[in-house]
Design an enzyme around this catalytic site. Structure first.
Site, mmCIF file in Angstrom:
data_model
loop_
_atom_site.group_PDB
_atom_site.id
_atom_site.type_symbol
_atom_site.label_atom_id
_atom_site.label_comp_id
_atom_site.label_asym_id
_atom_site.label_seq_id
_atom_site.Cartn_x
_atom_site.Cartn_y
_atom_site.Cartn_z
ATOM 1 N N ASP A 235 6.356 0.666 6.479
ATOM 2 C CA ASP A 235 4.899 0.482 6.357
ATOM 3 C C ASP A 235 4.306 1.580 5.485
ATOM 4 O OD1 ASP A 235 2.300 -0.305 6.720
ATOM 5 O OD2 ASP A 235 2.170 0.366 8.793
ATOM 6 N N ASP B 105 3.402 -6.377 3.250
ATOM 7 C CA ASP B 105 3.027 -5.279 4.146
ATOM 8 C C ASP B 105 3.401 -5.614 5.580
ATOM 9 O OD1 ASP B 105 1.936 -3.002 5.276
ATOM 10 O OD2 ASP B 105 -0.123 -3.722 5.210
ATOM 11 N N HIS C 38 0.829 -1.216 0.000
ATOM 12 C CA HIS C 38 0.000 0.000 0.000
ATOM 13 C C HIS C 38 0.858 1.258 0.000
ATOM 14 C CE1 HIS C 38 0.337 0.888 4.381
ATOM 15 N NE2 HIS C 38 0.284 -0.413 4.543
ATOM 16 N N GLU D 201 -4.760 1.897 2.710
ATOM 17 C CA GLU D 201 -4.850 0.728 3.587
ATOM 18 C C GLU D 201 -5.002 1.154 5.042
ATOM 19 O OE1 GLU D 201 -3.429 -2.471 6.314
ATOM 20 O OE2 GLU D 201 -2.574 -0.485 6.013
ATOM 21 N N GLU D 202 -4.278 2.218 5.413
ATOM 22 C CA GLU D 202 -4.169 2.557 6.843
ATOM 23 C C GLU D 202 -5.474 2.986 7.481
ATOM 24 O OE1 GLU D 202 -1.894 1.683 8.561
ATOM 25 O OE2 GLU D 202 0.022 1.741 7.526
#
Lengths: 466, 466
Positions: free
Chosen positions: B293, B355, B281, B327-328
């Protein structure tokens, strides 16, 4: 058909064996204790931050001996002692200085450090033209005429494509160790070596070198420059072969001094004469604080004995922690330990060293016969829950090497090696680059193997004396 | 007996198969190319150091879309495009501020950050007494009377004894995600959560939270404090339950904005309608630069396609890199991608996500049926030279999750997880904490699995449409 049945039976027995519930439980206890109540990180903090770099023969090395002995004393082991050993004393002196001079007055400063054991440069430093080589073999090809009076620049990089970084190191380190003695034969006046580092950065990495049989008056100074500076120098040489390199270093060898291996043991309650040794080396290079090399191995080894005690395990065999002195520039501690062990007729059945950094453990390499190796392989599945998969024949460790003997099983902890040479022998081998959990997992992995070896013994032990 | 023979035969076939020389050679090429001529690290450098943190809806997220698209454009893929997706826009605002007030005027400042999605504190901040709990279940036990008007402090730490740190995270993260909506039901005025971090340090770790069905006027502000501060607060509360906690945060939710998934593909030359997707992501939290991340996962996924091209491999199936947005705090990109894929009747046969950080790869976890899992297990020995041992059933990845369908194989790269939560969602998730080799080994490991899946296909693929 019968063979197949036997095979199947063997498989079943092995499987049942390796699933032994007591062992599973004991490993669980060891890992949990290390991760929730480990001492290795606290010990390393002191060793790194309160003492620091501890080159053989230095005051810090002496402090490290006293500190680790006092910590072992506090663990309630059966015996803790110091084993005297004379060690070399090489001192770096004031910080080294170097530059590339592309034309008179036009200079690029270079990050440099003397190699351990090197002589100083002449008073006022050394300035000469440079001849770049990819290794010792190039010297003969180039010939004395073109080398005489020059500084030889060894610039063969570590191979990035090798997965095992220690293999890449092994393929390079002859330049550092023997580069000066070989170049001197061709009339070189000095040697600089590309740092043994897989990444490009500004840190020079020291390490041991030897003059071999070179007479004192023929010894030439040797130093390492950072990988970035090696790239720079090589690039500048491609443009101008007549550029000059200057370096100055004030290092010096003093007479040997008294030092010690630090040893503690738990006496075995069934086979006290069978000795299991676990260790690392207490000395380190002087540029960083020696956290990975090999503070980590020392505190892990100390914690192996503590973890066995904490989890209530009573060893059958004698389990000894040995913190060896002088691995880095002499191996005097390892040699002394083996010499005394042989002199006393001690029966070492297993020796384990941790000297590859405090990174996530991946497994072990074993230097032993097939029978013992196959026996150990049966325990592999016990380690799987802890992501320990690597069980291969191979190198064990420098300090335990001199113990080598028929029937003895030697082993080395194999942590993840990808970042090791970013720090090895450089000023960034420091505490903040050791992760607490990774260090503790290593200690637990070592303690687990020691537990299994102690419980089940090794095959073909030598005749026990005394 | 016959069964035994069949077993033995199966074993032999499997063994021969997994030793396939072409595959060995192709994996060698992939790893060597990644380690000597990888692009992942260079891309990550730009993404992290030239762009930085890229929360959904931010200008940086938009820059990351443009940058990665331009890089994919330069690779000579068959097609590169942007897939529009509306994403939420939450903005942290000026730096949060917090302290513990043990008596009027006597304060200890605390390291704090708002949780993603939280409302702001009231104008001038929020000060209240604190009630410490070990989890959401404690709320019912304690009861509304004792919670009303207070700040609920969730302080259940991650379990250090778990080897898989993601498991420890999974056991804790409900406090962060649902802590506020649950505490609001009991009349709490705010929530602070111990950071999801296995070590003790001063960094607060953000992350997503949800108010669920809580009406807007009942939403209470939620923030994370560092593990050191959680220990401090807990210790001070043990001495004085009436101390007060103050915090101030100015975060705000804006209307959704337009963003994009970034997609590139190489068309398969035999089964172009069978799609293999590899991705990470592109969005990240805002405190660091999102290197682990999930910058790492994005650049590794991009390099999978490049490595296959560089090594001269012509895929049979269509291989797609997808850099998912959001995504987060919303998973909008992953949902959108799956929705369109299903709408178009695309036949995805395999999806792989990275990820879990750019650390040394250890293997994969697979979300698929037994038949496909057993087929993949036959390739395990091909990965052993690269120290890739972990092949287990398990979780794949958040962004590819919505694709889930019968016959589809989902997988997640599993890097070493010991250090991941030291950086996760915190200001130290930055480029210097990613090691080049570890990142490159991950890219090569992913490319190798994609190669094998492409070459041998998956079992029970769905009927191909179109």
């Amino acid at each position: 058909m019968k063979k197949l049945l036997v095979l199947l039976l063997l498989f079943t027995v092995t499987f049942t064996y390796s699933q032994n519930d007591d062992d599973k439980l004991q490993l669980e206890k060891i890992y949990k204790t290390s991760l929730t109540n480990g001492k290795s990180y606290e010990w390393l903090d002191y060793l790194s931050n309160q003492i620091g770099g501890r080159l053989s023969g230095s005051y810090n090395a002496e402090k490290a001996v006293q500190y680790t002995k006092s910590q072992l004393d506090s663990l309630g082991l059966d015996r803790v002692w110091l084993q005297p050993v004379m060690v070399p004393k090489w001192v770096r002196g004031i910080k080294e200085y170097a530059y590339i001079e592309s034309s008179p007055g036009k200079t690029n400063q270079v990050n440099i450090c003397a190699l351990g054991g090197s002589v100083a440069t002449p008073e006022g430093g050394l300035k000469a033209e440079v001849i770049e080589v990819k290794g010792i073999d190039d010297l003969a090809t180039i010939g004395k005429e073109k080398i005489e009076g020059k500084i030889v620049f060894y610039n063969r990089p570590m191979q990035p494509e090798l997965i095992h970084t220690f293999e890449a190191y092994g393929n390079c380190v002859d330049q550092r160790y023997a580069g000066a003695m070989e170049a001197a034969k061709y009339g070189a006046v000095g040697v600089i070596v590309r740092s043994m580092n897989l990444r490009l950065d500004d840190l020079p990495h020291t390490g041991s070198m030897s003059y071999g049989e070179t007479p004192e008056n023929k010894r030439i100074p040797a130093a390492a420059i950072s990988t970035n500076d090696a790239e720079l120098l090589s690039g500048m040489l491609a443009l101008d072969k007549s550029l000059k390199f200057y370096f100055s270093q004030k290092c010096k060898v003093y007479p040997d001094v008294q030092s010690y291996n630090v040893i503690g043991e738990i006496k075995g309650n069934e086979y006290p004469n069978e000795i299991i040794t676990v260790g690392g080396h207490l000395d380190s290079w002087d540029l960083g604080d020696g956290s990975h090399d090999d503070g980590a191995g020392c505190v892990q080894s100390m914690d192996v004995l503590r973890l066995l005690k904490e989890t209530g395990y009573k060893p059958k065999r004698t389990i000894r922690v040995v913190l060896f002195m002088n691995e880095e520039n002499g191996l005097r501690g390892g040699k002394k330990y083996a010499e005394e062990a042989k002199g006393k007729g001690e029966n070492h059945v297993f020796a384990l060293e941790s000297d590859s950094g405090g990174f996530t453990p991946r497994g072990f390499s074993f230097d032993c016969d097939e029978a013992n190796f196959n026996k150990i392989l049966q325990w592999k599945s016990l380690f799987e829950p802890y992501l320990i998969h690597y069980f291969e024949k191979g190198y064990s460790g420098a300090d335990i090497g001199p113990l080598k003997d028929t029937g003895l099983v030697l082993a080395g902890l194999r942590p993840d090696s990808q970042r090791y040479f970013d720090h090895h022998h450089a000023s960034n081998d420091t505490f903040e680059h050791v992760n607490k959990r990774e260090l503790e997992l290593g200690a637990a992995t070592m303690a687990s193997l020691v537990y299994l070896i102690d419980k089940y013994g090794t095959l073909l032990p030598k005749k026990v004396k005394g």
